[in-house]
Design a protein around this motif. Sequence first.
Motif, short mmCIF file in Angstrom:
data_model
loop_
_atom_site.label_atom_id
_atom_site.label_comp_id
_atom_site.label_asym_id
_atom_site.label_seq_id
_atom_site.Cartn_x
_atom_site.Cartn_y
_atom_site.Cartn_z
N ARG A 99 13.73 64.77 -33.50
CA ARG A 99 12.38 64.27 -33.81
C ARG A 99 12.46 62.95 -34.57
O ARG A 99 11.70 62.01 -34.28
N LEU A 100 13.35 62.86 -35.54
CA LEU A 100 13.43 61.64 -36.34
C LEU A 100 13.96 60.48 -35.50
O LEU A 100 13.58 59.33 -35.71
N ASP A 101 14.83 60.79 -34.55
CA ASP A 101 15.28 59.76 -33.59
C ASP A 101 14.09 59.20 -32.81
O ASP A 101 13.95 58.00 -32.62
N ARG A 102 13.27 60.14 -32.37
CA ARG A 102 12.09 59.71 -31.60
C ARG A 102 11.13 58.91 -32.48
O ARG A 102 10.53 57.93 -32.03
N LEU A 103 11.00 59.35 -33.73
CA LEU A 103 10.11 58.62 -34.65
C LEU A 103 10.61 57.19 -34.84
O LEU A 103 9.85 56.24 -34.80
N ARG A 104 11.93 57.06 -34.99
CA ARG A 104 12.50 55.72 -35.17
C ARG A 104 12.21 54.84 -33.95
O ARG A 104 11.81 53.68 -34.09
N ARG A 105 12.37 55.42 -32.77
CA ARG A 105 12.11 54.64 -31.55
C ARG A 105 10.64 54.24 -31.46
O ARG A 105 10.31 53.13 -31.04
N GLU B 29 -2.05 60.90 -36.54
CA GLU B 29 -2.85 60.87 -35.32
C GLU B 29 -2.17 61.73 -34.26
O GLU B 29 -0.98 61.59 -34.01
N PRO B 30 -2.95 62.62 -33.63
CA PRO B 30 -2.36 63.51 -32.62
C PRO B 30 -1.56 62.73 -31.57
O PRO B 30 -0.47 63.15 -31.18
N ASP B 31 -2.11 61.60 -31.13
CA ASP B 31 -1.38 60.81 -30.13
C ASP B 31 -0.07 60.27 -30.71
O ASP B 31 0.94 60.20 -30.01
N GLY B 32 -0.12 59.89 -31.98
CA GLY B 32 1.09 59.40 -32.64
C GLY B 32 2.12 60.52 -32.79
O GLY B 32 3.30 60.34 -32.49
N LEU B 33 1.66 61.67 -33.21
CA LEU B 33 2.55 62.82 -33.38
C LEU B 33 3.16 63.24 -32.04
O LEU B 33 4.32 63.65 -31.97
N ALA B 34 2.35 63.11 -30.97
CA ALA B 34 2.82 63.52 -29.65
C ALA B 34 3.95 62.61 -29.16
O ALA B 34 4.64 62.95 -28.20
N ASP B 35 4.11 61.47 -29.82
CA ASP B 35 5.19 60.56 -29.42
C ASP B 35 6.53 60.93 -30.03
O ASP B 35 7.56 60.38 -29.65
N TRP B 36 6.53 61.81 -31.00
CA TRP B 36 7.83 62.13 -31.60
C TRP B 36 7.96 63.58 -32.09
O TRP B 36 9.01 64.19 -31.96
N HIS B 52 -2.04 73.18 -32.89
CA HIS B 52 -0.77 73.63 -32.36
C HIS B 52 -0.04 72.46 -31.74
O HIS B 52 -0.63 71.40 -31.50
N LEU B 53 1.23 72.64 -31.51
CA LEU B 53 1.99 71.63 -30.77
C LEU B 53 3.04 72.32 -29.92
O LEU B 53 3.45 73.46 -30.18
N ILE B 54 3.43 71.63 -28.88
CA ILE B 54 4.51 72.11 -28.03
C ILE B 54 5.59 71.05 -28.07
O ILE B 54 5.34 69.88 -27.81
N ASP B 55 6.80 71.46 -28.48
CA ASP B 55 7.84 70.46 -28.70
C ASP B 55 8.62 70.14 -27.44
O ASP B 55 8.31 70.63 -26.34
N ASP B 56 9.64 69.30 -27.60
CA ASP B 56 10.38 68.81 -26.43
C ASP B 56 11.18 69.90 -25.73
O ASP B 56 11.69 69.71 -24.64
N ARG B 57 11.30 71.06 -26.37
CA ARG B 57 12.00 72.17 -25.73
C ARG B 57 11.03 73.23 -25.21
O ARG B 57 11.43 74.32 -24.82
N GLY B 58 9.75 72.89 -25.27
CA GLY B 58 8.76 73.81 -24.74
C GLY B 58 8.31 74.88 -25.72
O GLY B 58 7.55 75.78 -25.37
N THR B 59 8.78 74.79 -26.95
CA THR B 59 8.39 75.78 -27.94
C THR B 59 7.00 75.44 -28.49
O THR B 59 6.74 74.32 -28.91
N ARG B 60 6.14 76.43 -28.46
CA ARG B 60 4.81 76.23 -29.00
C ARG B 60 4.76 76.70 -30.45
O ARG B 60 5.30 77.75 -30.80
N ARG B 61 4.16 75.90 -31.30
CA ARG B 61 4.00 76.29 -32.69
C ARG B 61 2.55 76.15 -33.12
O ARG B 61 1.92 75.14 -32.81
N ASP B 62 2.07 77.14 -33.83
CA ASP B 62 0.79 77.01 -34.49
C ASP B 62 1.04 76.33 -35.82
O ASP B 62 2.04 76.59 -36.48
N VAL B 63 0.12 75.45 -36.18
CA VAL B 63 0.34 74.62 -37.36
C VAL B 63 -0.84 74.74 -38.31
O VAL B 63 -1.99 74.79 -37.89
#
Lengths: 112, 137
Positions: A99-105, B29-36, B52-63
């Motif tokens: 995640r932090l790698d992506r944040l840096r990019r 910002e949700p769009d900003g968070l979705a970038d990383w 909630h968010l779904i990470d790069d491995r497909g894991t869903r988390r309630d936040v």
Amino acid sequence: VSTTTTREPLDAVFGALADPTRRDLLRAVITAGSLTTNELAEGRDMTRQAVVKHLGVLVDAGLLTSWRDGRETRYEATRRGLVPVNRWLSEADAAWERRLDRLRRQVDARRT
Amino acid sequence: MSAPETTDRIERSIELDADADEIWPLLIEPDGLADWLGDEVELDVRPGGSGHLIDDRGTRRDVLVTAVEPARRLAWHWWSEGDELSSVEITLVPTDAGTKVTVVELSATTAVLRAPRGLTGPTMSASAGRVLAGVVA
């Protein structure tokens, strides 16, 4: 047998675990596998009623499940109360590295 | 009887070549968070806000967002489908070169298992049976 599939508010779990007595009760149950109210109250520097109240908080938070066992109530840790330790540590650490790698990019991309 | 709560703690820092003010939108910002942070993010970033968010491995988390201090600090609890509950805090500290971003993640439930009382060592596993075997042994 009570069900533990409902998802309680996250704060309920943090609240439940914020108290050292409740952490100790949860540990005792995990160590023994299952324990009754009387077994959990034994040797504690508090009333049985106070122990029951603490156990209720742990059940409400979904960390313990309870059922009637004869004249007693018996408690067992739920899956939520038995989260594997090492897997969490290594996976969570690796996830933050990504995640932090992506944040840096992203930061770099926005600056150029 | 009280247990240290810092055992299952992850800390990672990076230095970014940007001011905290420039980084902050990526955190709130949700769009900003979705970038990383995740690939899909729906989150109301204010104290008490949830989503909630779904990470790069497909894991869903309630936040559940717990703290928002503009350009300084963001904290939340999250909970994956695997029932792994933890608390995350991100802090931004200005440095000569830019901003130091530090993440601390603390597992709530594992902190219990790793507390004193002889529950030491890497004996836990995903299986409750093996967990108990490790604890009792």
